[in-house]
Motif scaffolding. Sequence first.
Motif, PDB file in Angstrom:
ATOM      1  N   MET A  70       0.832  -1.201   0.000  1.00  0.00           N
ATOM      2  CA  MET A  70       0.000   0.000   0.000  1.00  0.00           C
ATOM      3  C   MET A  70       0.866   1.251   0.000  1.00  0.00           C
ATOM      4  O   MET A  70       0.581   2.224  -0.706  1.00  0.00           O
ATOM      5  CB  MET A  70      -0.929  -0.022   1.233  1.00  0.00           C
ATOM      6  N   ARG A  71       1.961   1.189   0.765  1.00  0.00           N
ATOM      7  CA  ARG A  71       2.891   2.329   0.766  1.00  0.00           C
ATOM      8  C   ARG A  71       3.409   2.589  -0.647  1.00  0.00           C
ATOM      9  O   ARG A  71       3.448   3.729  -1.109  1.00  0.00           O
ATOM     10  CB  ARG A  71       4.049   2.026   1.722  1.00  0.00           C
ATOM     11  N   ILE A  91       0.616   4.206  -2.833  1.00  0.00           N
ATOM     12  CA  ILE A  91       0.421   5.639  -2.574  1.00  0.00           C
ATOM     13  C   ILE A  91       1.564   6.434  -3.191  1.00  0.00           C
ATOM     14  O   ILE A  91       1.361   7.462  -3.861  1.00  0.00           O
ATOM     15  CB  ILE A  91       0.320   5.901  -1.049  1.00  0.00           C
ATOM     16  N   LEU A 136       1.279   9.368  -6.138  1.00  0.00           N
ATOM     17  CA  LEU A 136       1.713  10.760  -5.939  1.00  0.00           C
ATOM     18  C   LEU A 136       2.823  11.130  -6.922  1.00  0.00           C
ATOM     19  O   LEU A 136       2.899  12.269  -7.391  1.00  0.00           O
ATOM     20  CB  LEU A 136       2.162  10.980  -4.491  1.00  0.00           C
ATOM     21  N   THR A 137       3.674  10.167  -7.256  1.00  0.00           N
ATOM     22  CA  THR A 137       4.721  10.424  -8.247  1.00  0.00           C
ATOM     23  C   THR A 137       4.094  10.647  -9.628  1.00  0.00           C
ATOM     24  O   THR A 137       4.490  11.545 -10.362  1.00  0.00           O
ATOM     25  CB  THR A 137       5.695   9.234  -8.288  1.00  0.00           C
ATOM     26  N   ALA A 178      -3.716  14.386  -7.465  1.00  0.00           N
ATOM     27  CA  ALA A 178      -4.093  13.415  -6.428  1.00  0.00           C
ATOM     28  C   ALA A 178      -4.325  14.081  -5.075  1.00  0.00           C
ATOM     29  O   ALA A 178      -4.665  13.403  -4.105  1.00  0.00           O
ATOM     30  CB  ALA A 178      -3.022  12.345  -6.308  1.00  0.00           C
ATOM     31  N   ALA A 196      -7.872  -2.424   4.254  1.00  0.00           N
ATOM     32  CA  ALA A 196      -7.513  -1.767   5.509  1.00  0.00           C
ATOM     33  C   ALA A 196      -8.578  -0.750   5.896  1.00  0.00           C
ATOM     34  O   ALA A 196      -9.023   0.031   5.051  1.00  0.00           O
ATOM     35  CB  ALA A 196      -6.167  -1.055   5.378  1.00  0.00           C
ATOM     36  N   PRO A 197      -8.968  -0.721   7.178  1.00  0.00           N
ATOM     37  CA  PRO A 197      -9.964   0.248   7.641  1.00  0.00           C
ATOM     38  C   PRO A 197      -9.519   1.698   7.444  1.00  0.00           C
ATOM     39  O   PRO A 197     -10.343   2.581   7.227  1.00  0.00           O
ATOM     40  CB  PRO A 197     -10.109  -0.073   9.136  1.00  0.00           C
ATOM     41  N   THR A 198      -8.226   1.944   7.505  1.00  0.00           N
ATOM     42  CA  THR A 198      -7.708   3.316   7.434  1.00  0.00           C
ATOM     43  C   THR A 198      -7.985   3.968   6.088  1.00  0.00           C
ATOM     44  O   THR A 198      -7.893   5.187   5.959  1.00  0.00           O
ATOM     45  CB  THR A 198      -6.184   3.319   7.692  1.00  0.00           C
ATOM     46  N   LEU A 199      -8.317   3.141   5.075  1.00  0.00           N
ATOM     47  CA  LEU A 199      -8.600   3.711   3.760  1.00  0.00           C
ATOM     48  C   LEU A 199      -9.897   4.496   3.791  1.00  0.00           C
ATOM     49  O   LEU A 199     -10.090   5.414   3.007  1.00  0.00           O
ATOM     50  CB  LEU A 199      -8.677   2.598   2.711  1.00  0.00           C
ATOM     51  N   THR A 203      -9.467  11.536  -3.152  1.00  0.00           N
ATOM     52  CA  THR A 203      -9.051  11.016  -4.447  1.00  0.00           C
ATOM     53  C   THR A 203      -7.682  10.336  -4.351  1.00  0.00           C
ATOM     54  O   THR A 203      -7.410   9.377  -5.076  1.00  0.00           O
ATOM     55  CB  THR A 203      -9.054  12.112  -5.542  1.00  0.00           C
ATOM     56  N   LEU A 204      -6.838  10.782  -3.441  1.00  0.00           N
ATOM     57  CA  LEU A 204      -5.555  10.099  -3.238  1.00  0.00           C
ATOM     58  C   LEU A 204      -5.780   8.640  -2.862  1.00  0.00           C
ATOM     59  O   LEU A 204      -5.174   7.723  -3.436  1.00  0.00           O
ATOM     60  CB  LEU A 204      -4.745  10.812  -2.142  1.00  0.00           C
ATOM     61  N   ILE A 205      -6.657   8.422  -1.897  1.00  0.00           N
ATOM     62  CA  ILE A 205      -6.911   7.050  -1.457  1.00  0.00           C
ATOM     63  C   ILE A 205      -7.594   6.244  -2.562  1.00  0.00           C
ATOM     64  O   ILE A 205      -7.249   5.074  -2.794  1.00  0.00           O
ATOM     65  CB  ILE A 205      -7.766   7.062  -0.164  1.00  0.00           C
ATOM     66  N   ARG A 234       4.134  13.144   0.289  1.00  0.00           N
ATOM     67  CA  ARG A 234       4.491  11.763  -0.051  1.00  0.00           C
ATOM     68  C   ARG A 234       5.502  11.207   0.940  1.00  0.00           C
ATOM     69  O   ARG A 234       5.363  10.091   1.448  1.00  0.00           O
ATOM     70  CB  ARG A 234       5.056  11.724  -1.475  1.00  0.00           C
ATOM     71  N   LEU A 272       4.129   5.097   7.400  1.00  0.00           N
ATOM     72  CA  LEU A 272       3.903   3.670   7.148  1.00  0.00           C
ATOM     73  C   LEU A 272       5.144   2.855   7.493  1.00  0.00           C
ATOM     74  O   LEU A 272       5.037   1.724   7.976  1.00  0.00           O
ATOM     75  CB  LEU A 272       3.478   3.445   5.696  1.00  0.00           C
ATOM     76  N   THR A 326      -7.579  16.602  -0.493  1.00  0.00           N
ATOM     77  CA  THR A 326      -7.599  15.142  -0.540  1.00  0.00           C
ATOM     78  C   THR A 326      -7.391  14.508   0.826  1.00  0.00           C
ATOM     79  O   THR A 326      -7.677  13.318   1.008  1.00  0.00           O
ATOM     80  CB  THR A 326      -6.521  14.639  -1.517  1.00  0.00           C
TER      81      THR A 326
END
Lengths: 345, 345
Positions: free
Chosen positions: A1-2, A5, A9-10, A16, A192-195, A223-225, B2, B9, B194
């Motif tokens: 997941m890291r 993300i 972002l890149t 995003a 993951a709940p954090t999403l 939108t990032l997530i 980022r 994480l 976001t």
Amino acid sequence: MRDCIDAVLTRDGGRALQYSPPYAPLRGWIAGMMRQRGVECTADEVFITNGNQQGLTILSRLLLDPGALAVVEEATFTGIQQVTSGRGAEVIGIPVDLATGVDVEALEAAFSRTPRPRLAILIPDFHNPLGVSLTVEKRQRIADLAAHYQVPVIEDDPYSMLRFSGTPLPPIKAFDQLDQVFYLGSFSKILAPTLRLGWMIAPRALLPRITAIRESIDLESSTLIQRAVHEFLSRGLLEPHLTHLNQVHCERRNALLEALQEEFGESATWTRPEGGLFVWATLAGDIDTWALFETAAAVEKVIYIPGAAFSVTGGHRSAMRLNFSALPAEALRDAVQRLARVMHP
Amino acid sequence: MRDCIDAVLTRDGGRALQYSPPYAPLRGWIAGMMRQRGVECTADEVFITNGNQQGLTILSRLLLDPGALAVVEEATFTGIQQVTSGRGAEVIGIPVDLATGVDVEALEAAFSRTPRPRLAILIPDFHNPLGVSLTVEKRQRIADLAAHYQVPVIEDDPYSMLRFSGTPLPPIKAFDQLDQVFYLGSFSKILAPTLRLGWMIAPRALLPRITAIRESIDLESSTLIQRAVHEFLSRGLLEPHLTHLNQVHCERRNALLEALQEEFGESATWTRPEGGLFVWATLAGDIDTWALFETAAAVEKVIYIPGAAFSVTGGHRSAMRLNFSALPAEALRDAVQRLARVMHP
């Protein structure tokens, strides 16, 4: 997941991080997955939420007024109670068969009441707290009843992908011919709940009103997530993740059921879920699991959710919900021994 | 950002992906920042939200019933209209002086009505859409009126940190002696939308009810995002970011005001905000900005929000909200020339 993300972002930079409409590729991926599960839908029928609790909030705002009738399973997730009785609805609790799911005769009796109930909320797979899944026949029947009596059914399904044995079953929504079923799915339990990310399959005609309610509550989902989850999904990472997760859960369920057999073989009954997170155990005799909760936590350092917390009719005082997902097998065996010392000292 | 997400994480692993209570270090940072702005508060009075729209939703659920009186500025953010009239409240619109903010005499008249209004929602700094900020004297007076008439005031403040000239002003909440003011702040405009992250400073006695309402809506805010934002803040990155952001905004506001002077010097008036995102322009004569919107968008490829969209009393048909934050100076000059061709061809 890291890594997902980071990649988003890149690749997308500021896009995003800005306000943004629901991420179309994610809606498309979800629509494809739902079609594989038998639900005819297109990307524009997929509405993005912050998870199923928000989906329930939106639909209760759409469908329910104070004093209206709402139909739920007689023991159900507390978040469902919050969006029904907690908002002033009159709640009808339907009995549940612990092998086949909700009693459809009782459901029909409730649906045929005057005035009509304004909605029903059912959990189809690995029920919280009961652990039971609806049979295919009952799913078909529920969709038919919704259409016949024009009672919208909300299918709250955070758990169906957490199946580790038996055959995957189509959602109630797969049998919905007349747009009376709203499907709610979530990434909380499978990723993951954090999403804070889920989705709703809603009748297309209602999407403008659903969107307006959503915007009035908190505008939109990140939108990032959404992009990061889509990155995760399009890399094909969900399936191996679920395979691993469900294997671990299966070992833990087995350990819990074996320990229950050893410690409570004569003094309790329990469900044997083919997936999900929960076993529902009911003690024989006059034992009040609320009353024992403090002792269990303080003396034996073991916790459960007392059955009465889930009941909409004041029952289930001798039942409890046990979660097998968070502890390794050995710790679960130890936990059941502690429970036994509390429940029959 | 980022790098902050990555660091969290790497450091916290699964804890940053699970269900989690509000992140205590973030609440502590926000409390410290609010104390610097003159608001006496502790970390446990800081309630984490998904942004100010969610804060408004929670407080309207806490304070407002259908038919109750709600007080707002006569032209205000559409999201405020959604949580008041959109939820069945009777809305009282208070006139606003474009130099000093809301008319406090009219506010007192509204607060003294019987039955009492159940809440007031005011935007203290760089008003959306008007661009005006309340004077310090009016802030003090509003806090006094809230206390005297026992009308809770919700201070919706997404913009105050976007100041590029003049002196920072204390929030209304800084003058709140009797816990009648709820402060709402957000990271959407100062960091990124976001993130879906904001905060509320609420009376401590109400936090259990506020928490219960929040949980019933969507459980909680992402702990990953809370931790990443705290990482960003604790690295000291907010101040240089705001310095840069506000410098850019200042140049853009200047370009917009100069272009308005050139193109609309005789035919419109407008506000001169010391920060924020918006200028409010009112055209002389009988011009309807709703009616011209399609032409502006289709023919001249320039858009604005018609003033009537913000009015709770059906006025401001010749006004429009102009946003100077999203375009470089040259593009803003071009946009105003396009507007002029639409408005006085």
